[in-house]
Design a protein around this motif. Structure first.
Motif, PDB file in Angstrom:
ATOM      1  N   GLN A 302       0.858  -1.188   0.000  1.00 12.02           N
ATOM      2  CA  GLN A 302       0.000   0.000   0.000  1.00 12.02           C
ATOM      3  C   GLN A 302       0.895   1.239   0.000  1.00 12.02           C
ATOM      4  O   GLN A 302       1.760   1.388   0.862  1.00 12.02           O
ATOM      5  CB  GLN A 302      -0.899  -0.009   1.234  1.00 12.02           C
ATOM      6  N   PRO A 303       0.724   2.136  -0.954  1.00 18.23           N
ATOM      7  CA  PRO A 303       1.583   3.333  -0.989  1.00 18.23           C
ATOM      8  C   PRO A 303       1.350   4.195   0.249  1.00 18.23           C
ATOM      9  O   PRO A 303       0.226   4.314   0.742  1.00 18.23           O
ATOM     10  CB  PRO A 303       1.148   4.046  -2.264  1.00 18.23           C
ATOM     11  N   PHE A 304       2.417   4.810   0.755  1.00 21.21           N
ATOM     12  CA  PHE A 304       2.283   5.592   1.982  1.00 21.21           C
ATOM     13  C   PHE A 304       3.283   6.740   1.996  1.00 21.21           C
ATOM     14  O   PHE A 304       4.250   6.780   1.246  1.00 21.21           O
ATOM     15  CB  PHE A 304       2.473   4.712   3.223  1.00 21.21           C
ATOM     16  N   ALA A 305       3.004   7.676   2.907  1.00 21.57           N
ATOM     17  CA  ALA A 305       3.915   8.780   3.207  1.00 21.57           C
ATOM     18  C   ALA A 305       4.103   8.814   4.715  1.00 21.57           C
ATOM     19  O   ALA A 305       3.195   8.486   5.479  1.00 21.57           O
ATOM     20  CB  ALA A 305       3.345  10.099   2.709  1.00 21.57           C
ATOM     21  N   VAL A 306       5.291   9.222   5.153  1.00 17.25           N
ATOM     22  CA  VAL A 306       5.598   9.315   6.580  1.00 17.25           C
ATOM     23  C   VAL A 306       5.691  10.779   6.976  1.00 17.25           C
ATOM     24  O   VAL A 306       6.402  11.568   6.346  1.00 17.25           O
ATOM     25  CB  VAL A 306       6.924   8.594   6.915  1.00 17.25           C
ATOM     26  N   LEU A 307       4.960  11.143   8.030  1.00 19.30           N
ATOM     27  CA  LEU A 307       5.072  12.477   8.614  1.00 19.30           C
ATOM     28  C   LEU A 307       5.997  12.377   9.821  1.00 19.30           C
ATOM     29  O   LEU A 307       5.666  11.697  10.803  1.00 19.30           O
ATOM     30  CB  LEU A 307       3.705  13.009   9.064  1.00 19.30           C
ATOM     31  N   PRO A 308       7.153  13.028   9.792  1.00  9.07           N
ATOM     32  CA  PRO A 308       8.149  12.859  10.867  1.00  9.07           C
ATOM     33  C   PRO A 308       7.760  13.627  12.135  1.00  9.07           C
ATOM     34  O   PRO A 308       8.318  14.674  12.453  1.00  9.07           O
ATOM     35  CB  PRO A 308       9.421  13.412  10.232  1.00  9.07           C
ATOM     36  N   THR A 309       6.785  13.066  12.862  1.00 10.11           N
ATOM     37  CA  THR A 309       6.309  13.698  14.095  1.00 10.11           C
ATOM     38  C   THR A 309       6.849  13.000  15.342  1.00 10.11           C
ATOM     39  O   THR A 309       6.538  13.411  16.460  1.00 10.11           O
ATOM     40  CB  THR A 309       4.772  13.675  14.133  1.00 10.11           C
ATOM     41  N   GLY A 310       7.633  11.931  15.156  1.00 11.89           N
ATOM     42  CA  GLY A 310       8.126  11.176  16.299  1.00 11.89           C
ATOM     43  C   GLY A 310       9.584  11.465  16.608  1.00 11.89           C
ATOM     44  O   GLY A 310      10.168  12.431  16.121  1.00 11.89           O
ATOM     45  N   ASN A 311      10.165  10.617  17.426  1.00  9.50           N
ATOM     46  CA  ASN A 311      11.577  10.760  17.779  1.00  9.50           C
ATOM     47  C   ASN A 311      12.086   9.410  18.279  1.00  9.50           C
ATOM     48  O   ASN A 311      11.344   8.434  18.367  1.00  9.50           O
ATOM     49  CB  ASN A 311      11.769  11.845  18.855  1.00  9.50           C
ATOM     50  N   GLY A 312      13.334   9.366  18.607  1.00  9.81           N
ATOM     51  CA  GLY A 312      13.914   8.129  19.128  1.00  9.81           C
ATOM     52  C   GLY A 312      14.562   7.308  18.051  1.00  9.81           C
ATOM     53  O   GLY A 312      14.742   7.726  16.901  1.00  9.81           O
ATOM     54  N   ARG A 313      14.925   6.094  18.425  1.00  9.92           N
ATOM     55  CA  ARG A 313      15.669   5.212  17.525  1.00  9.92           C
ATOM     56  C   ARG A 313      14.715   4.584  16.516  1.00  9.92           C
ATOM     57  O   ARG A 313      13.672   4.030  16.875  1.00  9.92           O
ATOM     58  CB  ARG A 313      16.366   4.130  18.335  1.00  9.92           C
ATOM     59  N   GLY A 314      15.071   4.664  15.245  1.00 12.28           N
ATOM     60  CA  GLY A 314      14.235   4.092  14.201  1.00 12.28           C
ATOM     61  C   GLY A 314      15.058   3.588  13.046  1.00 12.28           C
ATOM     62  O   GLY A 314      16.120   2.976  13.233  1.00 12.28           O
ATOM     63  N   ALA A 315      14.578   3.843  11.843  1.00 10.05           N
ATOM     64  CA  ALA A 315      15.263   3.423  10.622  1.00 10.05           C
ATOM     65  C   ALA A 315      15.513   4.648   9.769  1.00 10.05           C
ATOM     66  O   ALA A 315      14.660   5.530   9.670  1.00 10.05           O
ATOM     67  CB  ALA A 315      14.419   2.401   9.866  1.00 10.05           C
ATOM     68  N   ASP A 316      16.686   4.697   9.157  1.00  4.42           N
ATOM     69  CA  ASP A 316      17.064   5.848   8.348  1.00  4.42           C
ATOM     70  C   ASP A 316      17.363   5.421   6.928  1.00  4.42           C
ATOM     71  O   ASP A 316      18.380   4.765   6.669  1.00  4.42           O
ATOM     72  CB  ASP A 316      18.289   6.542   8.947  1.00  4.42           C
TER      73      ASP A 316
END
Length: 376
Positions: A302-316
């Protein structure tokens, strides 16, 4: 995927109250108007099964000639939302009660169904649904082109035409065919040509002259490419092709569903966790395929977009598989899509305006249902 500004603003407002659906009614209105212009004199009936949301039905109503329903429940729903709307009733398993529903056109699926309708003694205007033995290569779903439960082969049509002789309350108005889904304009026009040729031959010539084939419904099935969310079905080419196909005095009708409403819907979720398991990255989001079954049903990302409203360790900027909260490995929205994501980010899944919420297994694990919001 590009997130429209108005949807982004609503997503930011709803960040603490997710999952939720957002329907962009203004975008739907503009898209439906474009389709209406492209199809000109071709009648358009919206396939309600794609999305029966009342707000979407009201938005589409000024741009369509009617609504195609596939159950008594859908018929009652549309009647409640739009009391004066024209309805066409299709589907391969109608009960006697459903055959009695007053509609503009009833699509007859079999000789047995027609016999029950005639025996009931009620007036009805019908189209006979034909399943032609024609190639449907490239289709995502095939409802015709061979042995399927949908419609009738020419032998079944001949049996129906014989049954219609000698009675007057069931009135044949022409033929219906929905042979395949997921096709582009050239392929759909080829199928439409085959259906129209069959209808003219069997409705206005030979021993069946006078049974009437002045109406031909060539169905829906317009391609919606989820892997290329910016691509649209070529409505202009389709409209021109149908106009060239239609003879004077004939009514051509189409039944788009997904291709009308898919693009106006967004399913918004929030990232709960980003985890690494055996070298793979998983983003776990609120909700799941019990709200948006489309990717699991169609086997796509499913196509998606991410809104960078979070923080902490993730994936880059690395491959991430986005999954929901369900206790099943099938609860997957998208696999190994390169993105950047962190806990707390909002994920907006696009193309969620058709075959999404209403086809999903809502009560599995009894999670809360999503909210519904509308942009006008």
């Amino acid at each position: 995927m590009i997130l429209p500004g108005r949807v982004r603003e609503r997503a930011e407002e709803l960040a603490g109250d997710l999952p939720a659906y957002v329907y962009d009614l203004a975008a739907l209105d503009a898209h439906a108007a474009d389709v209406r212009r492209a199809l000109a004199d071709v009648e358009v009936y919206y396939a309600v099964k794609a999305n029966p949301d009342p707000a979407l039905l009201r938005t589409l109503a000024p741009h369509v000639d009617g609504f195609e329903v596939s159950s008594g429940g859908e018929a009652a729903h549309v009647r409640e939302v739009l009391p004066g709307a024209r309805l066409a009733f299709g589907g391969p398993g109608k009960t006697d009660a459903e055959l009695a529903v007053p509609v503009h056109r009833l699509h007859v699926e079999s000789p047995g169904e027609l016999r029950r309708l005639i025996a009931a003694g009620r007036p009805a205007d019908v189209l006979l649904r034909v399943n032609l033995d024609v190639p449907v290569d490239g289709a995502s779903l095939a409802m015709g082109g061979g042995a399927t439960p949908f419609g009738m082969d020419p032998g079944g049509i001949a049996e129906c035409l014989a049954s219609l002789r000698g009675q007057g309350h069931v009135r044949p108005r022409g033929f219906h065919a929905h042979l395949a889904s997921g096709l582009h304009a050239p392929e759909l026009l080829r199928l439409a040509g085959a259906v129209v040729e069959f209808a003219r031959e069997h409705g206005t010539h030979g021993e069946h002259r006078g049974h009437g084939a002045r109406e031909v419904n060539v169905g829906g099935g317009m391609a919606v490419p989820y892997r290329r969310p910016d691509e649209r079905f070529d409505w202009d080419a389709y409209g021109k092709g149908l106009a060239a196909l239609r003879a004077p005095g004939e009514t051509l009708r189409v039944e788009p569903g997904r291709a009308l409403t898919a693009y106006c819907g967004w399913y918004l979720t929030r990232v709960l966790d980003v985890k690494r398991v055996h070298g793979e990255v998983f983003a776990v989001v609120t909700g799941g395929t019990h709200h948006l079954r489309t990717p699991a049903a169609k086997g796509h990302d499913q196509p998606f977009a991410v809104l960078p409203t979070g923080n902490g360790r993730g994936a880059d900027d690395e491959p991430v598989t986005v999954v929901g909260q369900l206790c099943t490995p099938k609860d997957v929205f998208a696999r190994r899509v390169v993105t950047t994501v962190r806990p707390g980010d909002v994920v907006a899944f696009g193309m969620a305006g058709a075959y999404a919420w209403t086809i999903s297994h809502h009560d599995f694990l009894m999670h809360p249902r999503p909210g519904f919001h509308y942009l006008t």
